[in-house]
Design a protein around this motif. Structure first.
Motif: not given
Length: 321
Positions: A264, A268, A271, A282-283
């Motif tokens: 996770a 982030l 991104w 993905t989120l």
């Protein structure tokens, strides 16, 4: 007459748990950042050379810290666990993972390597006698589903190399076996000692790649070398030490489950740092990973202890948590 404990007396008992949780958080954040650094350094360094350069940087930093703290050699009883973890985790795992990630896409690598925490829980139960409470098993299942979702969403459409998949799977096995071997050593030596000498053994194992490292360092761009040194100083020297500190204060299975936060965080960081905007799948996978970690780290509430309950019974209640 016995004095009644003050209301503030439980506070010191919570401090070690908070420190361990903080150490685990530092570990997963730095390990997540390692994937971004490996992507850059891996373009200029071969798998073995990258592993050796990373480990040498880590050993140098850890050695200086050991000298400043006047840490001596670990006790003889700790050496078997240090040696096995150094060979399998610091050495074999890093080379196999670096090599595997060059043959498969990032999503497939993440999917296969994330078998590791499940293996840690199973090996810990078998070899260390660690409990497997329902919350831990449920958290592992939820997080693994999230890791699979992230992996599928990131996988390319060109298929995966069989050799790459095998290397990533072997890396997961080496990681799990190294963690389980490290756990008993932490009962006999400090986290800094276990990490320093494990890293040293891993560097020795990777010495056959020294020639490649020298040749590639002469041609690599500065940014790739900086990323390699960063991997040694932070995701290795610092993060492995904070990992060992936290592992010494909980079970191998629970610590392994905590690493499911890494996928996770990678999403982030990719991104924010690389501008790779994650898709809805993905989120969702990242959210599942974090939810599973929360479940695995949660503890069942205990009923208030009656005033006449024996201390042994109170300990038994705590052991069930």
């Amino acid at each position: 007459m016995m004095s009644t404990p003050s209301p503030a007396s439980p506070a010191p008992s919570r401090r070690p748990g908070l420190l361990a949780a903080g150490a685990a958080t530092v570990t997963v954040v730095l390990w997540a950042s390692a994937f971004v650094a490996i992507r850059s350094a891996g373009e200029s360094y071969s798998p073995g050379a990258l592993a050796l350069g990373r480990l040498l940087s880590g050993v140098l930093a850890l050695g200086v810290f050991c000298l400043l703290r006047r840490e001596g050699l670990p006790p003889r009883a700790a050496w078997p666990g240090i040696a096995v973890s150094g060979l399998l985790w610091f050495g074999f795992y890093m080379v196999a993972l670096n090599w595997g990630e060059q043959l498969v896409d990032a999503g497939t690598a993440a999917l296969v390597v994330n078998v590791g925490p499940i293996l840690i829980a199973l090996l810990g139960a078998r070899l260390l006698g660690d409990p497997l409470p329902p919350r831990l098993l449920a958290g592992l299942a939820v997080s693994f589903a999230g890791a699979v979702t992230v992996g599928l969403s990131m996988s390319g459409g060109g298929g995966a190399s069989l050799l790459g998949v095998v290397l990533c799977l072997l890396a997961a096995v080496g990681y799990a076996a190294g963690v389980v071997a490290q756990k008993p050593a932490l009962g006999r030596a400090s986290a800094l000692q276990v990490t320093t000498f494990g890293c040293l053994i891993g560097a020795v194992v990777c010495l056959p790649f020294a020639g490649q490292l020298v040749r590639e360092a002469a041609e690599a761009p500065v940014s790739a070398t900086v990323n390699m040194v960063y991997l040694g100083l932070f995701p290795t020297a610092l993060a492995f030490t904070t990992w060992a500190y936290a592992l010494a204060r909980t079970t191998a299975g629970r610590m392994g489950a905590t690493t499911y936060a890494v996928p996770a965080l990678v999403v982030l960081m990719s991104w924010l740092v690389l501008g790779e905007v994650p898709g809805p799948l993905t989120l969702a996978g990242g959210a599942l990973c974090l939810a599973g970690v929360a479940v695995s780290r949660s503890r069942r509430r205990t009923t208030p202890v009656a005033s006449g309950e024996a201390p042994g019974a109170r300990r038994r209640n705590a052991d069930r948590v």
